[in-house]
Scaffold this active site. Structure first.
Site, PDB file in Angstrom:
ATOM      1  N   ALA A   4     -16.470  13.310  -2.132  1.00 19.24           N
ATOM      2  CA  ALA A   4     -15.994  14.362  -3.035  1.00 19.24           C
ATOM      3  C   ALA A   4     -16.151  15.700  -2.334  1.00 19.24           C
ATOM      4  O   ALA A   4     -16.831  15.810  -1.312  1.00 19.24           O
ATOM      5  CB  ALA A   4     -16.775  14.350  -4.345  1.00 19.24           C
ATOM      6  N   LYS A   5     -15.528  16.713  -2.871  1.00 15.10           N
ATOM      7  CA  LYS A   5     -15.699  18.068  -2.373  1.00 15.10           C
ATOM      8  C   LYS A   5     -15.267  19.018  -3.472  1.00 15.10           C
ATOM      9  O   LYS A   5     -14.393  18.687  -4.290  1.00 15.10           O
ATOM     10  CB  LYS A   5     -14.846  18.323  -1.118  1.00 15.10           C
ATOM     11  CG  LYS A   5     -15.430  19.386  -0.205  1.00 15.10           C
ATOM     12  CD  LYS A   5     -16.637  18.849   0.545  1.00 15.10           C
ATOM     13  CE  LYS A   5     -17.165  19.845   1.565  1.00 15.10           C
ATOM     14  NZ  LYS A   5     -18.251  19.275   2.363  1.00 15.10           N
ATOM     15  N   GLY A   6     -15.866  20.187  -3.469  1.00 16.71           N
ATOM     16  CA  GLY A   6     -15.500  21.197  -4.444  1.00 16.71           C
ATOM     17  C   GLY A   6     -15.529  22.570  -3.829  1.00 16.71           C
ATOM     18  O   GLY A   6     -16.000  22.753  -2.702  1.00 16.71           O
TER      19      GLY A   6
ATOM     20  N   ASP B 242     -22.517  23.704   0.750  1.00 14.29           N
ATOM     21  CA  ASP B 242     -21.554  23.716   1.847  1.00 14.29           C
ATOM     22  C   ASP B 242     -21.407  25.177   2.264  1.00 14.29           C
ATOM     23  O   ASP B 242     -22.241  26.017   1.918  1.00 14.29           O
ATOM     24  CB  ASP B 242     -20.219  23.114   1.391  1.00 14.29           C
ATOM     25  CG  ASP B 242     -19.290  22.764   2.546  1.00 14.29           C
ATOM     26  OD1 ASP B 242     -19.404  21.667   3.099  1.00 14.29           O
ATOM     27  OD2 ASP B 242     -18.437  23.607   2.900  1.00 14.29           O
TER      28      ASP B 242
END
Length: 421
Positions: free
Chosen positions: A109-111, A150
């Site tokens: 996942a990434k946001g 991140d």
């Protein structure tokens, strides 16, 4: 293979091209490819906050969950002006291959939020962080999607995420995010994990090609959390750091830079700018200076077809996600004198120790830093050996070997579980 039009841009196109190359190697039928590559879910949210001047500004946020076949999704949240849904989707896809390669029970996942965090006050940053998590609450959780830091986020932002989620649950749920401060359920060694992992794998690559780390030279593009820790770790092992850069400045000195002084300057000022005038250097030219170890640890797409032929390193260690374009990859495949440690292996230390933090949070049983580092190195060693073995057996580049392992794990899991309903 048809893909949805919402995933656009050069970064997602990179992820797609890499997948297609590996899918061809693995003889994956066309009708399977879309299901393996395309994300399960993409969220776009509006995050309004009150600015300190009394105005209301709405920021655009995203979260992409690639697959939940092997367990919850896992991935960082970046605050950067360049964030868009295509970039976030690509990073989620790469995280899936990375977790599968490391043997972690996660999908990727990434946001992110399209914002320059340096333009926000601390109060504004807290407000934006909490609003973003509030919007994500229906779609995240310790067994659904676990966030991590991140680019542009840190331990404090993760603590705000955790607190916001916990307030809505009516109890402390520390395991909903990783990368938290140790005092609020984080794990020792998490902040340094990615940089330490880069340095460990540089050491293993050096052994493979017969290079001594002690006495070697290194250039590091990106002097944030990953690049600075990698630099300090390699310097402690006897390497000479001759070049560093970040978004604000680049420095080069063939006699070696004082990494501890650089680190202290960044801790005080927030960037490399202003450290020195004597060793200032052109940032674009830094990548092609002669060195033994080159570590791009900043952003995507910095090693391109324009400079790949000019690299003068023996080890290319990808501390960043997606620093090498597919066109540059084609050139590097014809340059066996350069040992490439691909991103999904090289920078996996962060998600590996995030997994450790998640497990410790679920069990409420915590390890000391030596145990964390020992487990990290053992996990990286297994992955390094697997990539080396597949590269040799199938005559593949290290990148294609690493991606092949990750894609095969996800493909086999999807095949075993079947298609519901």
């Amino acid at each position: 293979m048809e893909t949805s039009s919402i995933y656009t841009g050069k970064v997602f196109e990179m992820a797609r091209q890499q997948f297609e190359i590996v899918a061809d190697h693995l003889d994956i039928p066309d009708h399977e490819r879309t299901r393996i590559l395309m994300p399960k879910r993409a969220l776009a949210v509006s995050c309004p906050i009150h600015r300190d001047d009394g105005s209301v500004v709405v920021y655009q946020g995203y979260r992409v969950q690639h697959h939940l076949t092997l367990g919850p999704t896992k991935g960082g949240t970046r605050f950067a002006s360049s964030v868009d849904v295509g970039e976030v989707a690509a990073l989620a896809v790469w995280m899936s291959w990375k977790c599968a390669l490391a043997g972690l029970p996660y999908g990727g996942a990434k946001g992110g939020i399209a914002v320059d965090p340096r333009a926000l006050s601390r109060r504004e940053l807290e407000a934006l962080s909490r609003r973003y998590m509030q919007e994500m609450i229906p779609f995240v959780g310790p067994h659904t999607d676990v966030m991590a830091p991140d680019m542009g986020t840190n331990e404090q932002v993760m603590a705000w995420f955790m607190d916001t989620y916990s307030m809505y649950q009516g109890r402390t749920v520390s395991e909903v995010v990783t990368g938290k401060p140790v005092g609020t359920g984080g794990t020792a060694g998490r902040r340094e994990a990615t940089g330490r992992g880069v340095a460990y794998l540089v050491g293993r690559a050096a052994e493979t090609i017969g290079l001594r780390v002690s006495g070697s030279t290194a250039i590091i593009q990106g002097f944030g959390n990953v690049g600075s820790v990698a630099a300090l770790t390699l310097e402690a092992a006897g390497a000479k750091i001759i070049g560093v850069s970040d978004h604000s400045a680049a420095y080069f000195d063939k006699n070696g830079l004082n990494v501890s002084a650089l680190d202290a300057h960044v801790a005080k000022t927030g960037s490399l700018a202003g450290y020195s005038t004597e060793s200032l250097f052109d940032a674009e030219s830094l990548l092609v200076q002669p060195c033994d170890i080159l570590i791009p640890a900043a952003v995507e797409r910095v090693v391109t077809k324009k400079n790949a032929s000019d690299l003068k390193c023996r080890i290319l260690a990808e501390g960043a996600n997606g620093p090498t374009t597919p066109e540059a990859d084609a050139i590097l495949r014809e340059r066996p004198e350069i040992f490439v440690i691909p991103d999904i292996l090289c920078n996996a230390g962060g998600v590996i120790v995030s997994y450790f933090e998640w497990v410790q949070g679920l069990q409420q049983l915590f390890w000391d830093e030596d145990e964390v580092n020992d487990r990290l190195n053992r996990t990286l060693e297994r992955s390094f050996q697997a990539v080396s073995r597949i590269a040799k057996q199938r005559s593949l580049s290290t990148r294609d070997a690493a991606l092949s392992i990750g894609v095969e794990v996800v493909r086999n899991a999807k095949a075993t579980r079947g298609l519901f309903p």
